[in-house]
Design an enzyme around this catalytic site. Sequence first.
Site, mmCIF file in Angstrom:
data_model
loop_
_atom_site.group_PDB
_atom_site.id
_atom_site.type_symbol
_atom_site.label_atom_id
_atom_site.label_comp_id
_atom_site.label_asym_id
_atom_site.label_seq_id
_atom_site.Cartn_x
_atom_site.Cartn_y
_atom_site.Cartn_z
ATOM 1 N N ASP A 96 -3.220 -0.611 45.755
ATOM 2 C CA ASP A 96 -2.114 -1.378 46.331
ATOM 3 C C ASP A 96 -0.840 -0.587 46.580
ATOM 4 O O ASP A 96 0.234 -1.161 46.720
ATOM 5 C CB ASP A 96 -1.792 -2.554 45.390
ATOM 6 C CG ASP A 96 -1.471 -2.087 43.975
ATOM 7 O OD1 ASP A 96 -1.150 -0.895 43.805
ATOM 8 O OD2 ASP A 96 -1.539 -2.904 43.043
ATOM 9 N N GLU A 118 -11.077 -0.893 44.417
ATOM 10 C CA GLU A 118 -10.252 -1.845 43.641
ATOM 11 C C GLU A 118 -9.722 -2.945 44.574
ATOM 12 O O GLU A 118 -8.532 -3.240 44.643
ATOM 13 C CB GLU A 118 -9.099 -1.166 42.897
ATOM 14 C CG GLU A 118 -8.537 -2.006 41.764
ATOM 15 C CD GLU A 118 -7.358 -1.365 41.036
ATOM 16 O OE1 GLU A 118 -6.233 -1.443 41.538
ATOM 17 O OE2 GLU A 118 -7.583 -0.778 39.970
ATOM 18 N N GLU A 132 3.374 -4.440 46.152
ATOM 19 C CA GLU A 132 1.931 -4.199 45.989
ATOM 20 C C GLU A 132 1.069 -5.370 46.446
ATOM 21 O O GLU A 132 -0.028 -5.169 46.968
ATOM 22 C CB GLU A 132 1.613 -3.830 44.545
ATOM 23 C CG GLU A 132 2.105 -2.446 44.110
ATOM 24 C CD GLU A 132 3.571 -2.401 43.704
ATOM 25 O OE1 GLU A 132 4.234 -3.472 43.687
ATOM 26 O OE2 GLU A 132 4.080 -1.303 43.404
ATOM 27 N N HIS A 205 7.930 0.765 34.929
ATOM 28 C CA HIS A 205 8.388 1.408 36.174
ATOM 29 C C HIS A 205 8.476 0.466 37.372
ATOM 30 O O HIS A 205 9.008 0.852 38.421
ATOM 31 C CB HIS A 205 7.441 2.551 36.549
ATOM 32 C CG HIS A 205 6.111 2.077 37.049
ATOM 33 N ND1 HIS A 205 5.911 1.687 38.345
ATOM 34 C CD2 HIS A 205 4.934 1.893 36.434
ATOM 35 C CE1 HIS A 205 4.661 1.291 38.491
ATOM 36 N NE2 HIS A 205 4.050 1.402 37.338
ATOM 37 N N ARG A 207 9.012 -1.677 40.589
ATOM 38 C CA ARG A 207 10.183 -1.811 41.469
ATOM 39 C C ARG A 207 10.963 -3.096 41.225
ATOM 40 O O ARG A 207 12.183 -3.097 41.176
ATOM 41 C CB ARG A 207 9.705 -1.790 42.925
ATOM 42 C CG ARG A 207 10.051 -0.538 43.670
ATOM 43 C CD ARG A 207 9.578 -0.643 45.116
ATOM 44 N NE ARG A 207 10.078 0.470 45.893
ATOM 45 C CZ ARG A 207 9.624 1.710 45.815
ATOM 46 N NH1 ARG A 207 8.666 2.016 44.970
ATOM 47 N NH2 ARG A 207 10.138 2.671 46.571
ATOM 48 N N HIS A 238 8.468 7.325 33.137
ATOM 49 C CA HIS A 238 8.188 7.582 34.556
ATOM 50 C C HIS A 238 9.280 8.512 35.106
ATOM 51 O O HIS A 238 10.391 8.527 34.604
ATOM 52 C CB HIS A 238 8.223 6.228 35.278
ATOM 53 C CG HIS A 238 7.651 6.242 36.663
ATOM 54 N ND1 HIS A 238 8.311 6.782 37.729
ATOM 55 C CD2 HIS A 238 6.478 5.779 37.152
ATOM 56 C CE1 HIS A 238 7.572 6.639 38.825
ATOM 57 N NE2 HIS A 238 6.446 6.037 38.494
HETATM 58 C C1 UD1 Z 1 4.585 3.912 43.072
HETATM 59 C C2 UD1 Z 1 3.857 2.732 43.736
HETATM 60 C C3 UD1 Z 1 3.462 1.701 42.694
HETATM 61 C C4 UD1 Z 1 2.692 2.343 41.533
HETATM 62 C C5 UD1 Z 1 3.499 3.510 40.985
HETATM 63 C C6 UD1 Z 1 2.721 4.224 39.916
HETATM 64 C C7 UD1 Z 1 4.531 2.016 45.996
HETATM 65 C C8 UD1 Z 1 5.520 1.290 46.812
HETATM 66 N N1 UD1 Z 1 4.768 2.083 44.668
HETATM 67 O O1 UD1 Z 1 5.809 3.405 42.559
HETATM 68 O O2 UD1 Z 1 2.657 0.716 43.302
HETATM 69 O O3 UD1 Z 1 2.510 1.382 40.528
HETATM 70 O O4 UD1 Z 1 3.769 4.436 42.046
HETATM 71 O O5 UD1 Z 1 3.530 5.065 39.150
HETATM 72 O O6 UD1 Z 1 3.574 2.541 46.505
HETATM 73 N N2 UD1 Z 1 9.045 10.760 41.133
HETATM 74 C C9 UD1 Z 1 9.097 12.116 40.857
HETATM 75 N N3 UD1 Z 1 7.927 12.795 40.661
HETATM 76 C C10 UD1 Z 1 6.714 12.175 40.708
HETATM 77 C C11 UD1 Z 1 6.674 10.804 40.971
HETATM 78 C C12 UD1 Z 1 7.835 10.104 41.188
HETATM 79 O O7 UD1 Z 1 10.171 12.706 40.802
HETATM 80 O O8 UD1 Z 1 5.690 12.843 40.510
HETATM 81 C C13 UD1 Z 1 10.329 10.021 41.367
HETATM 82 C C14 UD1 Z 1 10.950 10.362 42.722
HETATM 83 O O9 UD1 Z 1 12.334 10.356 42.561
HETATM 84 C C15 UD1 Z 1 10.512 9.183 43.586
HETATM 85 C C16 UD1 Z 1 10.596 8.042 42.569
HETATM 86 O O10 UD1 Z 1 10.079 8.617 41.379
HETATM 87 O O11 UD1 Z 1 11.371 9.009 44.708
HETATM 88 C C17 UD1 Z 1 9.858 6.793 42.929
HETATM 89 O O12 UD1 Z 1 8.511 7.051 43.348
HETATM 90 P P1 UD1 Z 1 7.747 5.967 44.281
HETATM 91 O O13 UD1 Z 1 6.368 6.450 44.533
HETATM 92 O O14 UD1 Z 1 8.583 5.648 45.468
HETATM 93 O O15 UD1 Z 1 7.753 4.669 43.411
HETATM 94 P P2 UD1 Z 1 6.995 4.318 42.062
HETATM 95 O O16 UD1 Z 1 7.869 3.403 41.285
HETATM 96 O O17 UD1 Z 1 6.503 5.555 41.423
HETATM 97 N N1 UDP Z 2 -0.556 7.360 32.451
HETATM 98 C C1 UDP Z 2 -0.595 8.754 32.280
HETATM 99 N N2 UDP Z 2 0.461 9.354 31.660
HETATM 100 C C2 UDP Z 2 1.537 8.677 31.218
HETATM 101 C C3 UDP Z 2 1.580 7.261 31.428
HETATM 102 C C4 UDP Z 2 0.511 6.643 32.054
HETATM 103 O O1 UDP Z 2 -1.559 9.394 32.659
HETATM 104 O O2 UDP Z 2 2.458 9.291 30.656
HETATM 105 C C5 UDP Z 2 -1.700 6.704 33.146
HETATM 106 C C6 UDP Z 2 -2.286 5.461 32.510
HETATM 107 O O3 UDP Z 2 -3.351 5.797 31.630
HETATM 108 C C7 UDP Z 2 -2.777 4.655 33.695
HETATM 109 C C8 UDP Z 2 -1.851 5.072 34.816
HETATM 110 O O4 UDP Z 2 -1.207 6.268 34.386
HETATM 111 O O5 UDP Z 2 -4.078 5.034 34.075
HETATM 112 C C9 UDP Z 2 -0.843 4.011 35.090
HETATM 113 O O6 UDP Z 2 0.056 4.503 35.999
HETATM 114 P P1 UDP Z 2 1.405 3.779 36.366
HETATM 115 O O7 UDP Z 2 1.847 2.931 35.223
HETATM 116 O O8 UDP Z 2 2.313 4.839 36.871
HETATM 117 O O9 UDP Z 2 0.977 2.887 37.623
HETATM 118 P P2 UDP Z 2 0.295 1.464 37.815
HETATM 119 O O10 UDP Z 2 -1.002 1.450 37.094
HETATM 120 O O11 UDP Z 2 1.268 0.451 37.333
HETATM 121 O O12 UDP Z 2 0.124 1.376 39.297
#
Ligand code: UD1
Ligand code: UDP
Length: 366
Positions: A96, A118, A132, A205, A207, A238
Amino acid sequence: MKKVMIVFGTRPEAIKMCPLVKEMERSPLLETVVCVSGQHREMLHQVMDIFDVKAKHDLDIMKQGQDLFDITTEVLTGMRRILKEENPDIVLVHGDTTTAYAASLSAFYLNIPVGHVEAGLRTYNMDSPFPEEFNRQGIGLTAKYHFAPTQTAKENLLREGKEERNILVTGNTGIDALFSTIRENFKHPVTDWAKGSRLLVITAHRRENLGHPMHEMFRAIRRIVEEFPDVKAVYPIHMNPKVREIAEEELNGCENLRIIEPLSVDEFHNLLNASYLILTDSGGIQEEAPSLGKPVLVMRDTTERPEGVEAGTLCLTGTSEERIYETCRLLLTDGKAYGRISRAQNPYGDGKASRRIREFLEGILA
Ligand code: UD1
Ligand code: UDP
């Protein structure tokens, strides 16, 4: 040989797609190409390194402060170029995220069949989780094949008019990943620090929780940790700076709570396994925890994983400080309630989901 392109971009997609990549690479009948969007950077590559998965294409789109427009447009147009170059017979996306949605739309515009891994998870509430719920319903519209993790997910898809012959119930590939990471002799500085205490594992984390709800969540956790001297909490945070700001404000100086950098997936799974209780707004953790017999307080108003609630392992608390605090307090003080939850059955799979998807794809393509 027919070509399968697997696309993902964030940590949870990588965790659930890497086992499938490994499985597909074993197929003598199909060629597999991996493309990542780079919606996440460090958190994505951390997973790919553990599973030893290499991407042929990386759109590398991540930037600080990225919004949904940035992700959608960059993935949509980036994928147009790659899909035209590779011309795959099918594109597989997961779950998603906005990467999955925009990649599936790109494939749809080019008349390339999409397989949704999924598929069929629903809250039917467009605000929760946001965006999502829109993304997964949108992917469902573009997809020809739907790999549903559970029977409940399949029933959602049937109700929406998808053809039964195009839906396969597979279990969740996240459980395939979990089967490869858990080990008996896990040792980590955090488990040493928490020895003799009950360990809470926290993640947050979403949104829609950034802002007031997240403040409430963290305040509840702080109260719990300060009230119970035998409880320690660890929060692998996160990388989103907005999350870090709120955590800094609410959790700073809380002696028995450690905020640490994101853990590699094998370490994180083992930490869950060593925990007493999990508090999270994550999606994937709601599937992993029941498999490990760990109770989860889901700090959200809705869940697309009703199987875990029915099984008794997931408890939906919402995001109010009082409700999270009270529910957590109950589980820390009522041994019977805790015991009931930790003995619940795992409804999310047997670790063979990727194999079922490979066999299905070989059947329709090869
Ligand atoms: C995204 C997904 C969400 C998922 C989540 C898992 C969308 C809209 N959101 O949300 O569905 O649950 O990932 O974690 O697709 N950042 C870093 N390094 C990284 C990753 C993130 O610096 O490796 C920081 C950056 O500043 C980035 C911010 O996190 O701009 C947000 O990342 P983003 O992918 O936009 O949103 P998530 O909340 O991670
Ligand atoms: N996870 C990880 N390291 C961490 C925290 C979570 O590998 O420090 C894994 C966790 O086991 C799960 C996934 O990340 O499989 C969940 O990711 P996240 O919460 O970012 O996204 P969501 O599942 O909500 O989309």
